[in-house]
Design a protein around this motif. Structure first.
Motif, PDB file in Angstrom:
ATOM      1  N   ALA A 120      -4.352  -0.401   7.386  1.00 13.05           N
ATOM      2  CA  ALA A 120      -3.421  -1.379   6.825  1.00 13.05           C
ATOM      3  C   ALA A 120      -3.824  -1.770   5.406  1.00 13.05           C
ATOM      4  O   ALA A 120      -2.967  -1.929   4.519  1.00 13.05           O
ATOM      5  CB  ALA A 120      -3.354  -2.611   7.713  1.00 13.05           C
ATOM      6  N   ARG A 121      -5.125  -1.905   5.177  1.00  9.00           N
ATOM      7  CA  ARG A 121      -5.592  -2.265   3.840  1.00  9.00           C
ATOM      8  C   ARG A 121      -5.288  -1.159   2.832  1.00  9.00           C
ATOM      9  O   ARG A 121      -4.858  -1.435   1.697  1.00  9.00           O
ATOM     10  CB  ARG A 121      -7.095  -2.543   3.891  1.00  9.00           C
ATOM     11  N   LEU A 123      -2.859   1.183   3.056  1.00 10.54           N
ATOM     12  CA  LEU A 123      -1.409   1.245   2.842  1.00 10.54           C
ATOM     13  C   LEU A 123      -0.941   0.116   1.927  1.00 10.54           C
ATOM     14  O   LEU A 123      -0.062   0.324   1.066  1.00 10.54           O
ATOM     15  CB  LEU A 123      -0.682   1.168   4.193  1.00 10.54           C
ATOM     16  N   ASN A 124      -1.498  -1.061   2.099  1.00 14.12           N
ATOM     17  CA  ASN A 124      -1.130  -2.176   1.227  1.00 14.12           C
ATOM     18  C   ASN A 124      -1.558  -1.910  -0.215  1.00 14.12           C
ATOM     19  O   ASN A 124      -0.831  -2.259  -1.163  1.00 14.12           O
ATOM     20  CB  ASN A 124      -1.769  -3.456   1.754  1.00 14.12           C
ATOM     21  N   ASP A 125      -2.726  -1.298  -0.396  1.00 17.05           N
ATOM     22  CA  ASP A 125      -3.177  -0.958  -1.749  1.00 17.05           C
ATOM     23  C   ASP A 125      -2.248   0.056  -2.407  1.00 17.05           C
ATOM     24  O   ASP A 125      -2.095   0.067  -3.643  1.00 17.05           O
ATOM     25  CB  ASP A 125      -4.602  -0.411  -1.710  1.00 17.05           C
ATOM     26  N   GLY A 127       0.887   0.005  -2.018  1.00 16.21           N
ATOM     27  CA  GLY A 127       2.185  -0.645  -2.193  1.00 16.21           C
ATOM     28  C   GLY A 127       3.106  -0.512  -1.001  1.00 16.21           C
ATOM     29  O   GLY A 127       4.266  -0.939  -1.066  1.00 16.21           O
ATOM     30  N   LYS A 129       3.840  -2.105   1.832  1.00 21.91           N
ATOM     31  CA  LYS A 129       3.614  -3.361   2.563  1.00 21.91           C
ATOM     32  C   LYS A 129       4.253  -3.338   3.949  1.00 21.91           C
ATOM     33  O   LYS A 129       3.678  -3.827   4.923  1.00 21.91           O
ATOM     34  CB  LYS A 129       4.147  -4.536   1.743  1.00 21.91           C
ATOM     35  N   ALA A 132       2.159  -1.250   6.129  1.00 20.81           N
ATOM     36  CA  ALA A 132       0.920  -1.955   6.474  1.00 20.81           C
ATOM     37  C   ALA A 132       1.172  -2.964   7.589  1.00 20.81           C
ATOM     38  O   ALA A 132       0.377  -3.084   8.533  1.00 20.81           O
ATOM     39  CB  ALA A 132       0.367  -2.649   5.240  1.00 20.81           C
ATOM     40  N   VAL A 133       2.309  -3.680   7.513  1.00 28.22           N
ATOM     41  CA  VAL A 133       2.643  -4.639   8.577  1.00 28.22           C
ATOM     42  C   VAL A 133       2.941  -3.910   9.882  1.00 28.22           C
ATOM     43  O   VAL A 133       2.557  -4.349  10.968  1.00 28.22           O
ATOM     44  CB  VAL A 133       3.846  -5.512   8.148  1.00 28.22           C
TER      45      VAL A 133
END
Length: 229
Positions: A120-121, A123-125, A127, A129, A132-133
């Motif tokens: 998740a971290r 994927l969030n990096d 972009g 989001k 990631a959720v």
């Protein structure tokens, strides 16, 4: 010379005349069944008398047992460690030792929650989001918290109200399906109990109203009734 020899001889004879024999200050007399000690002008006697036909026996037994067991050797469990911080693995090992046989072994176990957080971290990096959720929503605790917050987890590219409708239609795909089914059953029982309570109260109110109407009807009849005289 003869004079000196004669003088020495006379002295020796005088000394021999004055010497007396030395006697001990204590005498001990032992007789069967009786012991007598005499010292310093007094007598001390200890006597043991056995009655005819009696006997005295003394027996001493001593037994020493030695039971020594040596401790078995120890089976050392192997040590398992993660080489880097990016590996979500936990090492576990076990060893069993007996007198005849010892066994030990170890294994790595994957920490799924650690992997989920790292993915998740990342994927969030990048972009992503929503992605990631979505991967965090694979945990039933996260899924439930998102539902309670009014922001259901993404499903089939849908978010918000559309996602909520799909989760209601395909509820068997929920990660918390077992907990969800149990909660729905409990809510159904609670609703049925509440409905039964309301029905009982309504029936009681209807009975009370019917009784009040009957009283009014009886009162009207009494007004129209003429007492015979």
């Amino acid at each position: 010379m003869n004079y000196w020899f004669t003088a020495v001889l006379i002295v020796l004879i005088c000394l021999l005349t004055l010497i007396e024999p030395a006697y001990p200050g204590s005498t001990q007399t032992n007789t069967s069944g009786s012991n007598t000690a005499i010292e310093g002008g007094y007598t001390s006697t200890a006597t043991t008398t056995y009655q005819s036909g009696s006997s005295s026996n003394s027996t001493t037994n001593s037994t020493t047992n030695s039971n020594t067991k040596s401790a078995p050797p120890s089976a050392s469990s192997p040590s398992y460690n993660s080489m880097t911080q990016d590996v979500c693995a936990v090492g576990g090992s076990l060893g069993v030792q007996t007198f005849g046989l010892g066994i030990s072994g170890g294994k790595h176990f994957i920490d799924k929650n650690c992997e989920r957080l790292k993915l998740a971290r990342i994927l969030n990096d990048f972009g992503m989001k929503v992605a990631a959720v979505a991967i965090l929503c694979q945990d039933e605790r996260v899924f439930e918290s998102m539902i309670q917050a009014g922001t259901p987890c993404p499903i089939d590219g849908k978010i918000g109200k559309e996602a909520k409708q799909l989760w209601s239609k395909y509820d068997h795909e929920r990660p918390d399906y077992d907990t969800y089914v149990k909660r729905m059953d409990d809510r159904k029982k609670a609703d049925e109990a509440e409905q039964a309570k309301i029905t009982k109260e309504m029936e009681a109110m209807d009975k009370a109203k019917a009784k009040e109407d009957q009283k009014k009807a009886n009162a009207e009849k009494m007004k129209d009734w003429n007492h015979p005289r």
